[in-house]
Design an enzyme around this catalytic site. Structure first.
Site, PDB file in Angstrom:
ATOM      1  N   ALA A   9     -17.187  -3.076   4.230  1.00 30.30           N
ATOM      2  CA  ALA A   9     -17.813  -1.843   4.711  1.00 30.30           C
ATOM      3  C   ALA A   9     -16.979  -1.133   5.770  1.00 30.30           C
ATOM      4  O   ALA A   9     -17.236   0.017   6.096  1.00 30.30           O
ATOM      5  CB  ALA A   9     -19.197  -2.154   5.273  1.00 30.30           C
ATOM      6  N   GLY A  10     -15.976  -1.832   6.287  1.00 30.81           N
ATOM      7  CA  GLY A  10     -15.197  -1.302   7.406  1.00 30.81           C
ATOM      8  C   GLY A  10     -14.443  -0.029   7.041  1.00 30.81           C
ATOM      9  O   GLY A  10     -14.188   0.259   5.875  1.00 30.81           O
ATOM     10  N   ARG A  14      -6.781   2.530  10.579  1.00 30.29           N
ATOM     11  CA  ARG A  14      -5.319   2.479  10.756  1.00 30.29           C
ATOM     12  C   ARG A  14      -4.558   2.666   9.446  1.00 30.29           C
ATOM     13  O   ARG A  14      -3.342   2.823   9.465  1.00 30.29           O
ATOM     14  CB  ARG A  14      -4.922   1.157  11.428  1.00 30.29           C
ATOM     15  CG  ARG A  14      -5.215   1.146  12.921  1.00 30.29           C
ATOM     16  CD  ARG A  14      -5.251  -0.261  13.468  1.00 30.29           C
ATOM     17  NE  ARG A  14      -3.953  -0.925  13.299  1.00 30.29           N
ATOM     18  CZ  ARG A  14      -3.780  -2.239  13.359  1.00 30.29           C
ATOM     19  NH1 ARG A  14      -4.825  -3.034  13.565  1.00 30.29           N
ATOM     20  NH2 ARG A  14      -2.590  -2.771  13.189  1.00 30.29           N
ATOM     21  N   ASN A 378      19.808   2.525 -40.912  1.00 33.09           N
ATOM     22  CA  ASN A 378      20.625   3.064 -39.827  1.00 33.09           C
ATOM     23  C   ASN A 378      20.155   4.489 -39.515  1.00 33.09           C
ATOM     24  O   ASN A 378      20.150   5.353 -40.392  1.00 33.09           O
ATOM     25  CB  ASN A 378      22.105   3.086 -40.223  1.00 33.09           C
ATOM     26  CG  ASN A 378      22.967   3.428 -39.022  1.00 33.09           C
ATOM     27  OD1 ASN A 378      23.303   2.579 -38.217  1.00 33.09           O
ATOM     28  ND2 ASN A 378      23.297   4.701 -38.891  1.00 33.09           N
ATOM     29  N   ALA A 381      22.580   9.372 -34.647  1.00 27.08           N
ATOM     30  CA  ALA A 381      22.323  10.022 -33.356  1.00 27.08           C
ATOM     31  C   ALA A 381      21.611  11.351 -33.569  1.00 27.08           C
ATOM     32  O   ALA A 381      21.897  12.081 -34.509  1.00 27.08           O
ATOM     33  CB  ALA A 381      23.642  10.248 -32.631  1.00 27.08           C
ATOM     34  N   ALA A 424      24.186  14.435 -42.686  1.00 24.79           N
ATOM     35  CA  ALA A 424      24.028  14.884 -41.305  1.00 24.79           C
ATOM     36  C   ALA A 424      23.440  16.290 -41.274  1.00 24.79           C
ATOM     37  O   ALA A 424      23.764  17.126 -42.111  1.00 24.79           O
ATOM     38  CB  ALA A 424      25.381  14.859 -40.600  1.00 24.79           C
TER      39      ALA A 424
HETATM   40  C1  UD1 Z   1     -13.394 -10.933  12.751  1.00 21.20           C
HETATM   41  C2  UD1 Z   1     -14.053 -12.158  13.396  1.00 21.20           C
HETATM   42  C3  UD1 Z   1     -13.009 -12.919  14.201  1.00 21.20           C
HETATM   43  C4  UD1 Z   1     -11.831 -13.286  13.317  1.00 21.20           C
HETATM   44  C5  UD1 Z   1     -11.274 -12.042  12.630  1.00 21.20           C
HETATM   45  C6  UD1 Z   1     -10.240 -12.435  11.619  1.00 21.20           C
HETATM   46  C7  UD1 Z   1     -16.379 -11.597  13.898  1.00 21.20           C
HETATM   47  C8  UD1 Z   1     -17.332 -11.164  14.929  1.00 21.20           C
HETATM   48  N1  UD1 Z   1     -15.111 -11.734  14.261  1.00 21.20           N
HETATM   49  O1  UD1 Z   1     -13.006 -10.085  13.801  1.00 21.20           O
HETATM   50  O2  UD1 Z   1     -13.558 -14.098  14.754  1.00 21.20           O
HETATM   51  O3  UD1 Z   1     -10.829 -13.930  14.089  1.00 21.20           O
HETATM   52  O4  UD1 Z   1     -12.304 -11.318  11.937  1.00 21.20           O
HETATM   53  O5  UD1 Z   1      -9.624 -11.278  11.118  1.00 21.20           O
HETATM   54  O6  UD1 Z   1     -16.769 -11.843  12.762  1.00 21.20           O
HETATM   55  N2  UD1 Z   1     -16.905  -5.511   8.361  1.00 21.20           N
HETATM   56  C9  UD1 Z   1     -17.997  -4.945   7.733  1.00 21.20           C
HETATM   57  N3  UD1 Z   1     -18.997  -4.422   8.495  1.00 21.20           N
HETATM   58  C10 UD1 Z   1     -18.963  -4.432   9.848  1.00 21.20           C
HETATM   59  C11 UD1 Z   1     -17.837  -5.016  10.474  1.00 21.20           C
HETATM   60  C12 UD1 Z   1     -16.831  -5.540   9.703  1.00 21.20           C
HETATM   61  O7  UD1 Z   1     -18.067  -4.912   6.500  1.00 21.20           O
HETATM   62  O8  UD1 Z   1     -19.903  -3.946  10.460  1.00 21.20           O
HETATM   63  C13 UD1 Z   1     -15.832  -6.063   7.545  1.00 21.20           C
HETATM   64  C14 UD1 Z   1     -14.530  -5.330   7.721  1.00 21.20           C
HETATM   65  O9  UD1 Z   1     -14.392  -4.301   6.739  1.00 21.20           O
HETATM   66  C15 UD1 Z   1     -13.506  -6.418   7.503  1.00 21.20           C
HETATM   67  C16 UD1 Z   1     -14.211  -7.674   8.010  1.00 21.20           C
HETATM   68  O10 UD1 Z   1     -15.580  -7.379   7.977  1.00 21.20           O
HETATM   69  O11 UD1 Z   1     -13.221  -6.620   6.145  1.00 21.20           O
HETATM   70  C17 UD1 Z   1     -13.784  -8.079   9.398  1.00 21.20           C
HETATM   71  O12 UD1 Z   1     -14.013  -7.021  10.274  1.00 21.20           O
HETATM   72  P1  UD1 Z   1     -13.050  -6.747  11.494  1.00 21.20           P
HETATM   73  O13 UD1 Z   1     -13.565  -5.618  12.245  1.00 21.20           O
HETATM   74  O14 UD1 Z   1     -11.643  -6.720  11.029  1.00 21.20           O
HETATM   75  O15 UD1 Z   1     -13.298  -8.098  12.343  1.00 21.20           O
HETATM   76  P2  UD1 Z   1     -12.547  -8.524  13.619  1.00 21.20           P
HETATM   77  O16 UD1 Z   1     -13.096  -7.824  14.787  1.00 21.20           O
HETATM   78  O17 UD1 Z   1     -11.099  -8.485  13.377  1.00 21.20           O
END
Ligand code: UD1
Ligand code: CA
Length: 457
Positions: A9-10, A14, A378, A381, A424
């Site tokens: 969902a993130g 970046r 054959n 060309a 040809a």
């Molecule tokens: C998380 C872990 C951390 C670990 C790290 C490894 C937690 C609280 N922390 O941190 O311990 O070392 O991953 O990379 O779990 N996502 C959602 N919904 C949300 C938040 C995140 O779907 O509300 C998804 C993101 O898209 C991603 C994954 O969960 O695929 C991890 O989210 P991210 O924000 O990268 O976690 P970190 O803070 O890095």
């Protein structure tokens, strides 16, 4: 019952992209597709993908996969909150086998054998996939007690100076008993540095409830690398390509340079296959014993027979080539090209939806489309099958032992009989009888006394 929840969902800010992060490709397919492939190897009873940012595009990209369910997380309030959105869809039998495995959509390469070991490690409780890093900055840290048992996970932003020194980190991947996980998720709060509901807080709750938390480690360190930026995406791509190259080398394939090799799909090779630099293989490709592929070829969904040589800069897609054939340089085989044993296809020859029989040759500058070409033919060309009238496509049949002179147009539908010769420059609009010379050519004349024009002053 085994559930797999994939967090996707993130935002992936970046990446600087309109495309949702998990749809960005690795080795030619979306990161999420890699995660699903690996997840499916565990034979789960249910897979739930938690989507949020770009939810519709992610759902559309993976529509029509009946074993997939989606859960929507809007807004995104942390990894614990994300799993909570899937809670009502988790399957349970009510016994100790019930488990829920959490994967990340942006950690595409975690391998099934590593996940299998994580599932083993949990016993009837919880297990986290951890790693020891020289630089653990940013990761959640694994806090263990004096007996070495995992007691909780602390996020980097919440950690004390002493905890910052811990090098064992949480990869994010964990498995927990489904019923208990639901209970713990209902109990976590967002009183932390990021104001989020942390999935990692369930670890402390498990220990609090008297259920020990186990740990397992990935087989290879690259398995748990995540993608947050284009730089990381590119690095992981190189990592994975290197890994695929290494596997082929171990199987006995020669790669002129394993660092200049790209596989976006599957490649099955026989013995003593040689692949030069800069080739890209896509879809499902099979190269039989002794095949040689020259530099900078693109080969997609193709079967190549034993001993066949493909020379530099050839482009091959949805084609089958028999044994001992010679293709290229600069050949183009398009969908439905079927090249016989010992046939030759030379430079700037394009073949589409056509059969070229055993030992037949089209060595230079030709277009062969919708044609059945027999054996030992054959093709000179500049020969072109005129297969298209702007609306419909028509077939050309060229029987065995035909010789086609240079710069011939075969206006389809048309048949050239066995052993026929075309002179040809012929524009063939009617069938050419077997065994005879057919030619269409204006008589050659020379104009006596002709002089070139001169510029008027
Ligand atoms: C998380 C872990 C951390 C670990 C790290 C490894 C937690 C609280 N922390 O941190 O311990 O070392 O991953 O990379 O779990 N996502 C959602 N919904 C949300 C938040 C995140 O779907 O509300 C998804 C993101 O898209 C991603 C994954 O969960 O695929 C991890 O989210 P991210 O924000 O990268 O976690 P970190 O803070 O890095
Ligand atoms: Ca992350």
């Amino acid at each position: 019952m085994l559930n797999i929840v994939i967090l996707a969902a993130g935002l992936g800010k970046r990446m600087q992209s309109d495309l949702p992060k998990v749809l960005h490709p690795l080795a030619g397919k979306p990161m999420l597709a890699h995660v699903l492939d690996n997840a499916r190897q565990l034979n789960p009873d249910r897979i739930i993908v938690v989507v949020g940012h770009g939810a519709d595009r992610v759902k559309t990209a993976f529509a029509g996969q009946p074993d997939l369910q989606f859960a929507l997380q809007i807004p995104q309030q942390g990894t614990g909150h994300a799993v909570q959105q899937a809670a009502s869809q988790l399957l349970e039998d009510g016994n100790a086998q019930d488990a829920t495995l959490v994967l990340y959509g942006d950690v595409p390469l975690v391998q099934a054998d590593t996940l299998q070991r994580l599932l083993q490690a949990r016993g009837q409780g919880m297990a986290v996939l951890t790693e020891t890093l020289a630089d653990p900055t940013g990761y959640g840290r694994i806090v263990r007690n004096e007996h070495g048992q995992v007691v909780r996970i602390v996020e980097h932003k919440d950690a004390s100076a002493a905890e910052h020194a811990i090098q064992e980190v949480n990869t994010g991947i964990l498995v927990a008993p489904t019923g208990k996980l639901k209970d713990w998720l209902a109990r976590i709060n967002n009183n932390n540095a990021q104001g989020e509901y942390y999935l990692t807080d369930t670890v402390g709750l498990s220990v609090h409830d008297g259920l020990p938390v186990h740990a397992a480690q990935p087989s290879a360190p690259w398995e748990t690398l995540g993608v947050n930026s284009r730089v990381q995406q590119a690095q992981l791509e190189r990592n994975w390509q290197g890994e695929q190259a290494r596997r082929l080398l171990e199987q006995g394939v020669t790669l002129a340079d394993p660092a200049r090799f790209d596989l976006r799909g599957s490649l099955v090779c026989g013995r003593d296959v040689y692949i030069d630099v800069g080739c890209v293989f896509e879809g499902n490709v099979e190269l039989a014993d002794g095949v040689r592929v020259g530099p900078h070829c693109v080969i997609k969904d193709a079967l190549v027979g034993a001993g066949t040589h493909i020379e530099a800069f050839s482009h091959i897609q949805e084609a089958a080539i028999a044994d001992q054939a010679h293709i290229g340089p600069y050949a183009r085989l398009r969908p439905g090209a079927n090249i016989g044993s010992q046939a030759h296809v030379g430079n700037f020859v394009e073949i589409k939806k056509s059969t070229l029989g055993q030992g037949s040759k089209a060595n230079h500058l030709a277009y062969i489309g919708d044609a059945q070409v027999g054996a030992r033919v054959n093709i000179g060309a500049g020969t072109i099958t005129c297969n298209y009238d702007g609306v419909n496509k028509f077939p050309t049949i060229i029987e065995d032992d035909v010789f086609i002179g240079s710069d011939t147009q075969l206006v389809a539908p048309v048949t050239v009989g066995k052993g026929a010769t075309l002179g040809a420059g012929t524009t063939l609009t009617k069938d050419a009888p077997a065994g005879q010379l057919t030619i269409s050519r204006a008589a050659q004349t020379t104009i006596e006394g002709w002089v070139r024009p001169v510029k008027k002053s």
